[in-house]
Design a protein around this motif. Structure first.
Motif, PDB file in Angstrom:
ATOM      1  N   UNK A  20      83.508 -23.107  69.748  1.00 11.56           N
ATOM      2  CA  UNK A  20      82.588 -23.329  68.887  1.00 11.56           C
ATOM      3  C   UNK A  20      82.904 -24.802  68.366  1.00 11.56           C
ATOM      4  N   UNK A  21      81.571 -25.473  67.591  1.00 12.27           N
ATOM      5  CA  UNK A  21      81.912 -26.695  67.506  1.00 12.27           C
ATOM      6  C   UNK A  21      82.692 -26.639  65.723  1.00 12.27           C
ATOM      7  N   UNK A  22      83.148 -27.652  65.277  1.00 15.70           N
ATOM      8  CA  UNK A  22      83.573 -27.529  63.989  1.00 15.70           C
ATOM      9  C   UNK A  22      83.026 -28.448  62.995  1.00 15.70           C
ATOM     10  N   UNK A  23      82.473 -28.074  62.072  1.00 20.21           N
ATOM     11  CA  UNK A  23      81.650 -28.758  60.804  1.00 20.21           C
ATOM     12  C   UNK A  23      82.449 -28.644  59.545  1.00 20.21           C
ATOM     13  N   UNK A  24      81.962 -29.430  58.894  1.00 15.30           N
ATOM     14  CA  UNK A  24      82.231 -29.477  57.394  1.00 15.30           C
ATOM     15  C   UNK A  24      80.984 -29.401  56.697  1.00 15.30           C
ATOM     16  N   UNK A  25      80.785 -28.504  55.734  1.00 12.02           N
ATOM     17  CA  UNK A  25      79.827 -28.372  54.899  1.00 12.02           C
ATOM     18  C   UNK A  25      80.218 -28.821  53.581  1.00 12.02           C
ATOM     19  N   UNK A  26      79.341 -29.925  52.972  1.00 17.56           N
ATOM     20  CA  UNK A  26      79.933 -30.471  51.763  1.00 17.56           C
ATOM     21  C   UNK A  26      78.571 -30.269  50.730  1.00 17.56           C
ATOM     22  N   UNK A  27      78.906 -30.428  49.334  1.00 18.00           N
ATOM     23  CA  UNK A  27      77.910 -30.520  48.379  1.00 18.00           C
ATOM     24  C   UNK A  27      78.554 -30.973  47.257  1.00 18.00           C
ATOM     25  N   UNK A  28      78.046 -31.526  46.197  1.00 18.31           N
ATOM     26  CA  UNK A  28      78.301 -31.849  44.984  1.00 18.31           C
ATOM     27  C   UNK A  28      77.889 -31.164  43.872  1.00 18.31           C
ATOM     28  N   UNK A  29      79.016 -30.473  43.108  1.00 14.97           N
ATOM     29  CA  UNK A  29      78.535 -29.409  41.851  1.00 14.97           C
ATOM     30  C   UNK A  29      77.880 -30.174  40.569  1.00 14.97           C
ATOM     31  N   UNK A  30      77.544 -29.874  39.655  1.00 16.60           N
ATOM     32  CA  UNK A  30      76.647 -30.294  38.658  1.00 16.60           C
ATOM     33  C   UNK A  30      77.568 -31.226  38.015  1.00 16.60           C
ATOM     34  N   UNK A  31      78.830 -30.972  37.885  1.00 16.99           N
ATOM     35  CA  UNK A  31      79.835 -31.915  37.142  1.00 16.99           C
ATOM     36  C   UNK A  31      80.387 -32.958  37.879  1.00 16.99           C
ATOM     37  N   UNK A  62      85.025 -21.730  48.478  1.00 11.94           N
ATOM     38  CA  UNK A  62      84.378 -22.810  48.288  1.00 11.94           C
ATOM     39  C   UNK A  62      82.626 -22.382  48.660  1.00 11.94           C
ATOM     40  N   UNK A  63      82.464 -21.191  49.281  1.00  9.09           N
ATOM     41  CA  UNK A  63      81.034 -21.164  49.390  1.00  9.09           C
ATOM     42  C   UNK A  63      80.282 -20.931  48.129  1.00  9.09           C
ATOM     43  N   UNK A  64      80.923 -19.976  47.173  1.00  6.69           N
ATOM     44  CA  UNK A  64      80.091 -19.809  45.892  1.00  6.69           C
ATOM     45  C   UNK A  64      79.907 -21.118  45.354  1.00  6.69           C
ATOM     46  N   UNK A  65      80.691 -22.044  45.460  1.00  4.65           N
ATOM     47  CA  UNK A  65      80.430 -23.357  44.833  1.00  4.65           C
ATOM     48  C   UNK A  65      79.335 -24.202  45.556  1.00  4.65           C
ATOM     49  N   UNK A  66      79.315 -24.151  46.660  1.00  5.29           N
ATOM     50  CA  UNK A  66      78.442 -24.707  47.521  1.00  5.29           C
ATOM     51  C   UNK A  66      76.982 -24.018  47.207  1.00  5.29           C
ATOM     52  N   UNK A  67      76.952 -22.736  47.468  1.00  6.66           N
ATOM     53  CA  UNK A  67      75.838 -22.069  47.352  1.00  6.66           C
ATOM     54  C   UNK A  67      75.055 -22.307  46.117  1.00  6.66           C
ATOM     55  N   UNK A  68      75.986 -22.404  44.951  1.00  6.72           N
ATOM     56  CA  UNK A  68      75.322 -22.605  43.429  1.00  6.72           C
ATOM     57  C   UNK A  68      74.878 -23.828  43.368  1.00  6.72           C
ATOM     58  N   UNK A  69      74.940 -24.855  44.074  1.00  6.53           N
ATOM     59  CA  UNK A  69      74.487 -26.133  44.233  1.00  6.53           C
ATOM     60  C   UNK A  69      72.902 -26.108  44.715  1.00  6.53           C
ATOM     61  N   UNK A 121      68.514 -28.273  52.131  1.00  8.93           N
ATOM     62  CA  UNK A 121      68.409 -27.355  51.056  1.00  8.93           C
ATOM     63  C   UNK A 121      68.937 -25.841  51.170  1.00  8.93           C
ATOM     64  N   UNK A 122      69.127 -25.312  50.457  1.00 11.59           N
ATOM     65  CA  UNK A 122      69.576 -23.607  50.718  1.00 11.59           C
ATOM     66  C   UNK A 122      68.043 -22.769  50.785  1.00 11.59           C
ATOM     67  N   UNK A 123      67.777 -22.312  51.903  1.00 12.28           N
ATOM     68  CA  UNK A 123      66.485 -21.763  51.976  1.00 12.28           C
ATOM     69  C   UNK A 123      66.716 -20.207  51.709  1.00 12.28           C
ATOM     70  N   UNK A 124      67.624 -19.632  52.155  1.00 13.60           N
ATOM     71  CA  UNK A 124      67.914 -18.043  52.126  1.00 13.60           C
ATOM     72  C   UNK A 124      69.375 -17.810  52.448  1.00 13.60           C
TER      73      UNK A 124
END
Length: 164
Positions: A20-31, A62-69, A121-124
């Protein structure tokens, strides 16, 4: 419903034969705090509309933090970015310490020197056993530097080489 005739260790061992390939999923929280997670389960889903998916474990912190964004960037790691991968995958509050990045138009971190990035953007989100299926609608993407991606195979990291 049939019952599996194997245990989870056998399942993992056999599926470990598929790289498998290796990826990093990133986001920035509201704060303003960046969030990131390493995934080895990223795939394209649809051209119309442009959709991608990854499969975060429900046990991920980490996923719940990214999902919330509600938006994220998938960074495809290069074969020489194993140290970056290990840093992001490790525990700790500041996974971004010393990691150079810029911010996408969508507001998510694009890590420096990745092979490619896909801003979404998170679609589903769909439940799937002990993981979720996260679908992202692609809003921008680019190849940052052509090269060999970081791969994960049988518990080890490696790189791709073309056969001639």
């Amino acid at each position: 419903m049939s019952v599996a005739s194997f245990d989870s260790a056998t399942f993992r061992r056999v599926l470990g034969h598929y790289p498998t390939g290796v990826c990093v999923v990133t986001a920035v929280e509201a704060d303003g705090t960046p969030a990131a997670m390493v995934v080895g389960s990223f795939t394209s889903v649809s051209l119309e509309p442009p959709l991608v998916a990854f499969f975060p474990a429900k046990s991920s912190t980490s996923w719940p933090r990214i999902q919330a964004v509600g938006k994220f960037c998938v960074n495809v790691l290069a074969s020489d970015q194993k140290p970056l991968c290990r840093q992001i995958a490790g525990p700790g509050p500041d996974k971004f310490a010393g990691i150079a990045h810029r911010v996408s138009a969508n507001g998510s971190p694009i890590l420096d020197d990745v092979v490619a990035w896909i801003d979404c953007t998170l679609d589903a989100v769909h439940e799937a056993g002990d993981h979720d299926i996260a679908l992202g609608r692609v809003v921008a993407l680019e190849v940052d530097r052509p090269g060999s991606p970081l791969l994960f195979f049988q518990g080890n990291y490696g790189e791709f080489s073309l056969l001639e």
